[in-house]
Design a protein around this motif. Structure first.
Motif, PDB file in Angstrom:
ATOM      1  N   LEU A   1      -5.873   3.213  -3.962  1.00  0.00           N
ATOM      2  CA  LEU A   1      -5.919   3.145  -2.498  1.00  0.00           C
ATOM      3  C   LEU A   1      -7.151   3.847  -1.943  1.00  0.00           C
ATOM      4  CD1 LEU A   1      -2.172   3.738  -1.573  1.00  0.00           C
ATOM      5  CD2 LEU A   1      -3.460   1.598  -1.450  1.00  0.00           C
TER       6      LEU A   1
ATOM      7  N   ARG B   1       0.841  -1.207   0.000  1.00  0.00           N
ATOM      8  CA  ARG B   1       0.000   0.000   0.000  1.00  0.00           C
ATOM      9  C   ARG B   1       0.870   1.248   0.000  1.00  0.00           C
ATOM     10  NH1 ARG B   1      -3.864  -1.496   4.969  1.00  0.00           N
ATOM     11  NH2 ARG B   1      -4.501   0.677   4.775  1.00  0.00           N
TER      12      ARG B   1
ATOM     13  N   ALA C   1      -9.945   1.423  -1.817  1.00  0.00           N
ATOM     14  CA  ALA C   1      -9.602   0.104  -1.280  1.00  0.00           C
ATOM     15  C   ALA C   1     -10.672  -0.396  -0.321  1.00  0.00           C
ATOM     16  CB  ALA C   1      -8.249   0.159  -0.582  1.00  0.00           C
TER      17      ALA C   1
END
Length: 335
Positions: free
Chosen positions: A272, A257, A275
């Motif tokens: 992200l 990440r 996510a």
């Protein structure tokens, strides 16, 4: 040139106070002997320059003296958009002009504002090139920049992916993106296709791929409606849509990440943002736009064991095949 240098010397003393001859020589990029001669010339013209001897000595202006010769020339005013970007200014051949313009602005400011401007300069710096990559060679950048400014047609020899080409171009603007210089231009005499606008006839050229550039005496009429910033934003979106051919479904570790924005830029950051929730091990599922499959496999393998490709099935199979080949190769090498 000497008149410009004398003015720069005068403004340096006015803005910074006492300076030694070696300091002045370094700022003006001349010899110390030249500084001595220039100081004598200023004194002969009536400027009250005082020379002070000793370890703390140097040159300074008489207390209370300030010049009002601070009007900007056309070139100096044009260079001000590069304040804070000394590298690009140097690439464009405007570093000396920009330095003089900054000195004049500082001299025209009240003392307290001048001090504040100096603090900003000392505390903020823009470094445009990306990490771990040498800057592209751009030997024709200054010449192309002049052609953009003067609206002169360029005859160019350009290296493309499919080979080399010779083009006559109307240079409309220059863009610095991630340390790479680009020319935005329209092919001379080209007319937009039916149902399109002038902007759609404009193309982008990477400056380092020019093999030859010749500025002609012919001038062109810049399209009145052309907006460089607007064109670049639209072209960037189009390039992104062309490059990203599918979406990878990934399961990534906490370390991956942190790697996604570094290795995939804005696409990694957007992945992200959408996510899913982390599992017990801290891994999350993301959807990441990727380029053509051959490129995507190499990009995704850079994440190593910190990511798993869940889909699409074809992409997962391609990554698995690449991993199998690597495992086989290193198994043989290790025997």
């Amino acid at each position: 040139m000497r008149a410009d240098r004398l003015l720069s010397l005068l403004l340096l003393l006015q803005n910074r106070g006492r300076m030694t001859a070696p300091q002045l020589a370094a700022e003006l990029e001349v010899s110390v002997r030249t500084v001595y001669r220039d100081v004598e010339a200023l004194g002969a013209s009536g400027v009250p320059v005082r020379a002070e001897r000793g370890p703390a000595g140097g040159y300074r202006l008489m207390a209370g003296y300030r010049t009002r010769l601070t009007g900007l020339t056309e070139d100096e005013a044009s260079s001000l958009f590069l304040v804070g970007a000394p590298g690009p200014a140097r690439d464009l051949g405007l570093d000396a002009v920009l330095a003089t313009a900054q000195l004049k602005l500082r001299a025209a400011l009240p003392a307290e504002l001048g001090e504040q401007a100096a603090r900003v300069r000392d505390r903020f710096h823009l470094d445009a090139p990306a990490w771990f990559r040498d800057a592209d060679p751009v030997p024709y950048l200054a010449e192309v920049a002049r052609a953009v400014w003067e609206q002169r047609v360029l005859r160019t020899h350009y290296r493309r992916w499919g080979g080399e080409a010779r083009r006559e171009l109307w240079p409309l603007g220059i863009v610095l993106k991630g340390g790479i210089w680009y020319l935005v231009a329209r092919r001379a005499g080209a007319q937009p296709a039916a149902g399109t606008t002038d902007t759609e006839a404009v193309r982008t050229y990477r400056m380092s791929r020019f093999l030859e550039v010749l500025t002609t005496d012919e001038r062109f009429e810049r399209p009145a409606a052309f907006d460089l910033a607007g064109y670049w934003e639209a072209a960037s979106r189009h390039l992104e849509s062309v490059l990203y051919q599918e979406t990878a479904w990934l399961r990534v570790s906490p370390r991956a990440r942190r790697l996604l924005p570094t290795q995939f830029g804005a696409a990694g950051e957007r992945a992200l943002e959408s996510a899913g929730p982390p599992d017990d091990a801290g891994w999350v599922r993301v959807e990441l736009p990727v380029e053509a499959r051959a490129v995507a496999v190499g990009d995704l393998l850079r994440l190593g064991t910190e990511a798993e490709v869940l889909g699409p099935p074809g992409l997962r199979a391609a990554v698995a095949e690449a991993v199998t080949v690597l495992a086989s190769r290193y198994e043989i090498a290790g025997r």
